[in-house]
Structures are given as C-alpha cells and as structure tokens.
Design a protein around this motif. Structure first.
Motif, PDB file in Angstrom:
ATOM      1  N   ALA A   4      -3.943   8.759  -5.194  1.00  0.00           N
ATOM      2  CA  ALA A   4      -4.453   8.086  -6.389  1.00  0.00           C
ATOM      3  C   ALA A   4      -5.678   8.826  -6.934  1.00  0.00           C
ATOM      4  CB  ALA A   4      -4.797   6.634  -6.074  1.00  0.00           C
ATOM      5  N   ALA A   5      -6.575   9.240  -6.048  1.00  0.00           N
ATOM      6  CA  ALA A   5      -7.766   9.977  -6.484  1.00  0.00           C
ATOM      7  C   ALA A   5      -7.381  11.320  -7.080  1.00  0.00           C
ATOM      8  CB  ALA A   5      -8.721  10.165  -5.307  1.00  0.00           C
ATOM      9  N   ARG A   6      -6.419  11.986  -6.464  1.00  0.00           N
ATOM     10  CA  ARG A   6      -5.977  13.287  -6.968  1.00  0.00           C
ATOM     11  C   ARG A   6      -5.398  13.149  -8.375  1.00  0.00           C
ATOM     12  NH1 ARG A   6      -1.183  17.066  -4.489  1.00  0.00           N
ATOM     13  NH2 ARG A   6      -1.609  18.854  -5.801  1.00  0.00           N
ATOM     14  N   ALA A   7      -4.613  12.127  -8.596  1.00  0.00           N
ATOM     15  CA  ALA A   7      -4.028  11.907  -9.926  1.00  0.00           C
ATOM     16  C   ALA A   7      -5.123  11.635 -10.954  1.00  0.00           C
ATOM     17  CB  ALA A   7      -3.040  10.747  -9.879  1.00  0.00           C
ATOM     18  N   ARG A   8      -6.153  10.859 -10.587  1.00  0.00           N
ATOM     19  CA  ARG A   8      -7.258  10.584 -11.512  1.00  0.00           C
ATOM     20  C   ARG A   8      -8.012  11.868 -11.853  1.00  0.00           C
ATOM     21  NH1 ARG A   8      -7.912   6.195  -8.087  1.00  0.00           N
ATOM     22  NH2 ARG A   8      -9.714   7.164  -7.091  1.00  0.00           N
ATOM     23  N   VAL A   9      -8.254  12.705 -10.849  1.00  0.00           N
ATOM     24  CA  VAL A   9      -8.967  13.967 -11.079  1.00  0.00           C
ATOM     25  C   VAL A   9      -8.153  14.869 -11.995  1.00  0.00           C
ATOM     26  CG1 VAL A   9      -9.727  16.100  -9.952  1.00  0.00           C
ATOM     27  CG2 VAL A   9     -10.362  13.892  -8.983  1.00  0.00           C
ATOM     28  N   GLN A  10      -6.856  14.974 -11.763  1.00  0.00           N
ATOM     29  CA  GLN A  10      -6.005  15.814 -12.607  1.00  0.00           C
ATOM     30  C   GLN A  10      -5.992  15.309 -14.044  1.00  0.00           C
ATOM     31  OE1 GLN A  10      -2.384  15.684 -10.291  1.00  0.00           O
ATOM     32  NE2 GLN A  10      -2.789  17.702  -9.395  1.00  0.00           N
ATOM     33  N   SER A  48      -2.443   7.215   0.472  1.00  0.00           N
ATOM     34  CA  SER A  48      -2.314   6.519  -0.812  1.00  0.00           C
ATOM     35  C   SER A  48      -3.586   6.665  -1.638  1.00  0.00           C
ATOM     36  CB  SER A  48      -2.017   5.040  -0.595  1.00  0.00           C
ATOM     37  OG  SER A  48      -0.759   4.876  -0.008  1.00  0.00           O
ATOM     38  N   ARG A  49      -4.742   6.475  -1.014  1.00  0.00           N
ATOM     39  CA  ARG A  49      -6.011   6.609  -1.733  1.00  0.00           C
ATOM     40  C   ARG A  49      -6.228   8.048  -2.185  1.00  0.00           C
ATOM     41  NH1 ARG A  49      -7.283   3.141   2.330  1.00  0.00           N
ATOM     42  NH2 ARG A  49      -8.415   4.687   3.562  1.00  0.00           N
ATOM     43  N   TYR A  50      -5.873   9.004  -1.328  1.00  0.00           N
ATOM     44  CA  TYR A  50      -5.995  10.417  -1.681  1.00  0.00           C
ATOM     45  C   TYR A  50      -5.123  10.746  -2.889  1.00  0.00           C
ATOM     46  CZ  TYR A  50      -5.145  15.432  -1.632  1.00  0.00           C
ATOM     47  OH  TYR A  50      -4.995  16.741  -2.014  1.00  0.00           O
ATOM     48  N   GLN A  97      -1.214   4.729  12.245  1.00  0.00           N
ATOM     49  CA  GLN A  97      -0.254   5.075  11.200  1.00  0.00           C
ATOM     50  C   GLN A  97      -0.576   4.336   9.898  1.00  0.00           C
ATOM     51  OE1 GLN A  97       3.387   4.134  13.293  1.00  0.00           O
ATOM     52  NE2 GLN A  97       3.784   6.303  13.752  1.00  0.00           N
ATOM     53  N   ALA A  98      -0.975   3.078  10.025  1.00  0.00           N
ATOM     54  CA  ALA A  98      -1.341   2.292   8.845  1.00  0.00           C
ATOM     55  C   ALA A  98      -2.587   2.880   8.178  1.00  0.00           C
ATOM     56  CB  ALA A  98      -1.573   0.833   9.222  1.00  0.00           C
ATOM     57  N   ILE A  99      -3.537   3.312   8.979  1.00  0.00           N
ATOM     58  CA  ILE A  99      -4.753   3.921   8.437  1.00  0.00           C
ATOM     59  C   ILE A  99      -4.409   5.220   7.714  1.00  0.00           C
ATOM     60  CG2 ILE A  99      -6.912   5.064   9.074  1.00  0.00           C
ATOM     61  CD1 ILE A  99      -7.190   2.908  11.293  1.00  0.00           C
ATOM     62  N   VAL A 100      -3.569   6.048   8.340  1.00  0.00           N
ATOM     63  CA  VAL A 100      -3.162   7.310   7.726  1.00  0.00           C
ATOM     64  C   VAL A 100      -2.417   7.055   6.420  1.00  0.00           C
ATOM     65  CG1 VAL A 100      -1.643   9.312   7.988  1.00  0.00           C
ATOM     66  CG2 VAL A 100      -3.162   8.644   9.860  1.00  0.00           C
ATOM     67  N   THR A 101      -1.530   6.100   6.408  1.00  0.00           N
ATOM     68  CA  THR A 101      -0.781   5.752   5.194  1.00  0.00           C
ATOM     69  C   THR A 101      -1.728   5.303   4.096  1.00  0.00           C
ATOM     70  OG1 THR A 101       1.167   5.158   6.474  1.00  0.00           O
ATOM     71  CG2 THR A 101       1.026   4.263   4.246  1.00  0.00           C
ATOM     72  N   GLY A 102      -2.690   4.479   4.438  1.00  0.00           N
ATOM     73  CA  GLY A 102      -3.690   4.027   3.458  1.00  0.00           C
ATOM     74  C   GLY A 102      -4.506   5.184   2.912  1.00  0.00           C
ATOM     75  N   CYS A 103      -4.908   6.083   3.817  1.00  0.00           N
ATOM     76  CA  CYS A 103      -5.674   7.259   3.392  1.00  0.00           C
ATOM     77  C   CYS A 103      -4.862   8.133   2.447  1.00  0.00           C
ATOM     78  CB  CYS A 103      -6.129   8.065   4.607  1.00  0.00           C
ATOM     79  SG  CYS A 103      -7.448   7.280   5.540  1.00  0.00           S
TER      80      CYS A 103
END
Length: 121
Positions: A19-25, A15-17, A7-13
C-alpha cells in the motif's frame, strides 16, 4: 501457534508495504506530471522527443536527417538529437555518481523525468 502469528505479522507487513509503495508511486507520477507541465526549455525538448517517438517509433533520433525520415524539420531533429545525446551522457554520468551541471535553461527535474521516460529507446 507462534508460526501462525509470525505468518500473520509478515502478511500484514507485506500488505502495508504494498500500500505504501503504491502511494509513493502515485505521488512520484503526479509530481513528475506536474513538473513536466511547466514551460521550460528542457520540458519543451522532452515533449518534442515524446512526439518524435510517436512519429518514428523510438527515441533513436538520427543525426543525419533525410526528408523521408519523419515529419520533423531538419533543424529540430538536429537540436533534438544533440539534446538526447547530452541527456543520455548526463544520465550515465549520474548513474556512476558523477555530479552533472544543471546550469543554463534546464529545470531541476530533468533527471527524474528522463529516468522515468523511455529515453534510452
């Protein structure tokens, strides 16, 4: 214990996803604004369409112009109507995977701008 780690790994993923999506947009928006700032015939018509939308409330440019319809000249509305029709047709063709010619005075970014705009309405 293994479930909590997963669950912690999924939550981290996630969050990173996000953040990356916002940067791309943000990058895409900045690039589009930069390209639309260039002086090209395509951009000129796109900005006229944006003004028409403010005046008329939509992007449904009438081919039959009446003096009472809006604040634009009949010639400009006729040209804008033809331009919108062509771009809608080209967008539908691109959506079906058909190559669309970008010859003439158009820029290379018109597809991106029209996809991100409200040209359908």
């Amino acid at each position: 214990l293994a479930l909590k780690k997963a669950q912690a790994i999924v939550t981290g993923c996630r969050s990173r996803y996000n953040a990356a999506r916002a940067r791309v947009q943000d990058t895409a928006k900045d690039e589009c604004e930069s390209l639309l700032g260039e002086e090209t015939p395509w951009n000129d018509m796109f900005h006229k369409l944006k003004k028409y939308k403010v005046d008329a409330g939509d992007c449904n440019v009438k081919q039959n112009f009446g003096a009472e319809d809006n604040k634009n000249s009949p010639e400009m509305v006729r040209r804008l109507s033809a331009w919108v029709g062509k771009n809608r047709k080209d967008g539908k063709l691109r959506g079906r995977g058909v190559a669309v010619s970008t010859s003439g005075a158009k820029g290379t970014h018109e597809g991106k701008a029209s996809e991100e705009s409200d040209i359908e309405n």
